[in-house]
Design a protein around this motif. Structure first.
Motif, PDB file in Angstrom:
ATOM      1  N   ARG A  44       1.164   4.586   7.997  1.00  0.00           N
ATOM      2  CA  ARG A  44       0.625   3.739   9.061  1.00  0.00           C
ATOM      3  C   ARG A  44       1.714   3.275  10.009  1.00  0.00           C
ATOM      4  NH1 ARG A  44      -2.074   0.579   5.346  1.00  0.00           N
ATOM      5  NH2 ARG A  44      -0.577  -1.047   5.759  1.00  0.00           N
ATOM      6  N   PHE A  98       0.172   3.728   1.566  1.00  0.00           N
ATOM      7  CA  PHE A  98      -0.005   4.333   2.873  1.00  0.00           C
ATOM      8  C   PHE A  98       0.731   3.576   3.978  1.00  0.00           C
ATOM      9  CE2 PHE A  98      -3.825   5.234   0.359  1.00  0.00           C
ATOM     10  CZ  PHE A  98      -3.676   6.605   0.251  1.00  0.00           C
ATOM     11  N   SER A  99       1.469   2.536   3.630  1.00  0.00           N
ATOM     12  CA  SER A  99       2.144   1.718   4.641  1.00  0.00           C
ATOM     13  C   SER A  99       3.080   2.533   5.511  1.00  0.00           C
ATOM     14  CB  SER A  99       2.922   0.578   3.989  1.00  0.00           C
ATOM     15  OG  SER A  99       2.038  -0.325   3.397  1.00  0.00           O
ATOM     16  N   LEU A 105      -7.501   8.960   5.333  1.00  0.00           N
ATOM     17  CA  LEU A 105      -7.236   7.753   6.111  1.00  0.00           C
ATOM     18  C   LEU A 105      -7.511   7.974   7.594  1.00  0.00           C
ATOM     19  CD1 LEU A 105      -3.934   6.479   4.494  1.00  0.00           C
ATOM     20  CD2 LEU A 105      -6.243   5.586   4.185  1.00  0.00           C
ATOM     21  N   THR A 111      -6.652  -3.988   9.748  1.00  0.00           N
ATOM     22  CA  THR A 111      -6.773  -2.847   8.842  1.00  0.00           C
ATOM     23  C   THR A 111      -7.750  -3.228   7.735  1.00  0.00           C
ATOM     24  OG1 THR A 111      -4.915  -3.537   7.459  1.00  0.00           O
ATOM     25  CG2 THR A 111      -4.425  -2.025   9.279  1.00  0.00           C
ATOM     26  N   TYR A 112      -8.355  -2.192   7.156  1.00  0.00           N
ATOM     27  CA  TYR A 112      -9.256  -2.382   6.029  1.00  0.00           C
ATOM     28  C   TYR A 112      -9.210  -1.107   5.205  1.00  0.00           C
ATOM     29  CZ  TYR A 112     -13.410  -3.627   3.362  1.00  0.00           C
ATOM     30  OH  TYR A 112     -14.272  -3.924   2.346  1.00  0.00           O
ATOM     31  N   CYS A 113      -9.059  -1.233   3.916  1.00  0.00           N
ATOM     32  CA  CYS A 113      -8.948  -0.081   3.009  1.00  0.00           C
ATOM     33  C   CYS A 113      -7.810   0.845   3.456  1.00  0.00           C
ATOM     34  CB  CYS A 113     -10.264   0.680   2.908  1.00  0.00           C
ATOM     35  SG  CYS A 113     -11.545  -0.221   2.021  1.00  0.00           S
ATOM     36  N   ASP A 114      -6.674   0.257   3.801  1.00  0.00           N
ATOM     37  CA  ASP A 114      -5.452   0.986   4.179  1.00  0.00           C
ATOM     38  C   ASP A 114      -5.558   1.767   5.486  1.00  0.00           C
ATOM     39  OD1 ASP A 114      -3.826   0.182   2.009  1.00  0.00           O
ATOM     40  OD2 ASP A 114      -4.819   1.649   0.720  1.00  0.00           O
ATOM     41  N   ALA A 115      -6.546   1.500   6.301  1.00  0.00           N
ATOM     42  CA  ALA A 115      -6.730   2.261   7.541  1.00  0.00           C
ATOM     43  C   ALA A 115      -7.017   1.302   8.697  1.00  0.00           C
ATOM     44  CB  ALA A 115      -7.887   3.246   7.382  1.00  0.00           C
ATOM     45  N   SER A 123       0.824  -1.203   0.000  1.00  0.00           N
ATOM     46  CA  SER A 123       0.000   0.000   0.000  1.00  0.00           C
ATOM     47  C   SER A 123       0.861   1.257   0.000  1.00  0.00           C
ATOM     48  CB  SER A 123      -0.895   0.014   1.233  1.00  0.00           C
ATOM     49  OG  SER A 123      -1.453   1.287   1.421  1.00  0.00           O
ATOM     50  N   HIS A 127     -14.431   6.549  -0.896  1.00  0.00           N
ATOM     51  CA  HIS A 127     -14.372   5.968   0.440  1.00  0.00           C
ATOM     52  C   HIS A 127     -15.094   6.848   1.448  1.00  0.00           C
ATOM     53  CE1 HIS A 127     -10.981   4.015  -1.580  1.00  0.00           C
ATOM     54  NE2 HIS A 127     -11.261   2.999  -0.780  1.00  0.00           N
TER      55      HIS A 127
END
Length: 158
Positions: free
Chosen positions: A8, A4-5, A89, A37-41, A2, A70
């Motif tokens: 996070r 966004f990793s 996010l 996590t789900y959908c990068d969050a 991702s 989203h």
């Protein structure tokens, strides 16, 4: 992997959400970021009600355009109570709408760290206890100070 990793993994996303004033009173409380996590969050779970109440970032595909957007949902047993559309996010503190829940929509406070909530509650309880002492209301002062100590005790489990 991702995009966004890194965000996070550095602890950049809030670890706690505080819900209050919701018409569906059982939804009120503290939601803690779970390991899921789900959908990068993060998936946030109610600290007292466990997995029954969750705050999750959810995808929605527009049936006409096929565009994916989203939003965040506060739900009970996978049924949405309240939601807020956003690509962020981070759980938004404003913009919440009623779905299956009762009015009014909740007030949402986003906290970077879970312990922030407990320190704030302890501070509020101390201030209320000080005010009660000034009025010579010793029973109320004792109740408030005990409430503050109880909030601080919860930090151990945070």
């Amino acid at each position: 992997m991702s995009a966004f990793s890194e965000y996070r993994d550095t602890g950049g996303l809030p670890q706690a959400i505080e819900i209050s004033g919701a018409g569906t009173a059982a939804a009120n409380g503290i939601y803690k970021a779970s390991e899921k996590t789900y959908c990068d969050a993060p998936v946030y779970e109610h600290m007292d009600a466990g997995g029954d109440f969750k705050i999750t970032r959810e995808p929605h595909t527009n049936p006409k355009t096929g565009a994916k957007k989203h939003g965040w949902l506060l739900g009970y047993q996978k049924s949405p109570l309240y939601g807020a559309p956003t690509e962020s996010l981070t759980v938004p503190s404003t913009g919440w709408k009623k779905f299956g829940g009762e009015v009014p929509v909740p007030e949402v406070a986003v906290h970077q760290w879970l312990v922030d909530i407990f320190f704030a509650r302890a501070d509020d309880a101390k201030a209320a206890g000080d005010t009660a002492m000034e009025r010579d209301d010793w029973n109320e002062a004792c109740r408030c100070f005990s409430e503050g100590v109880d909030a601080l005790k919860k930090i151990r489990g945070a």
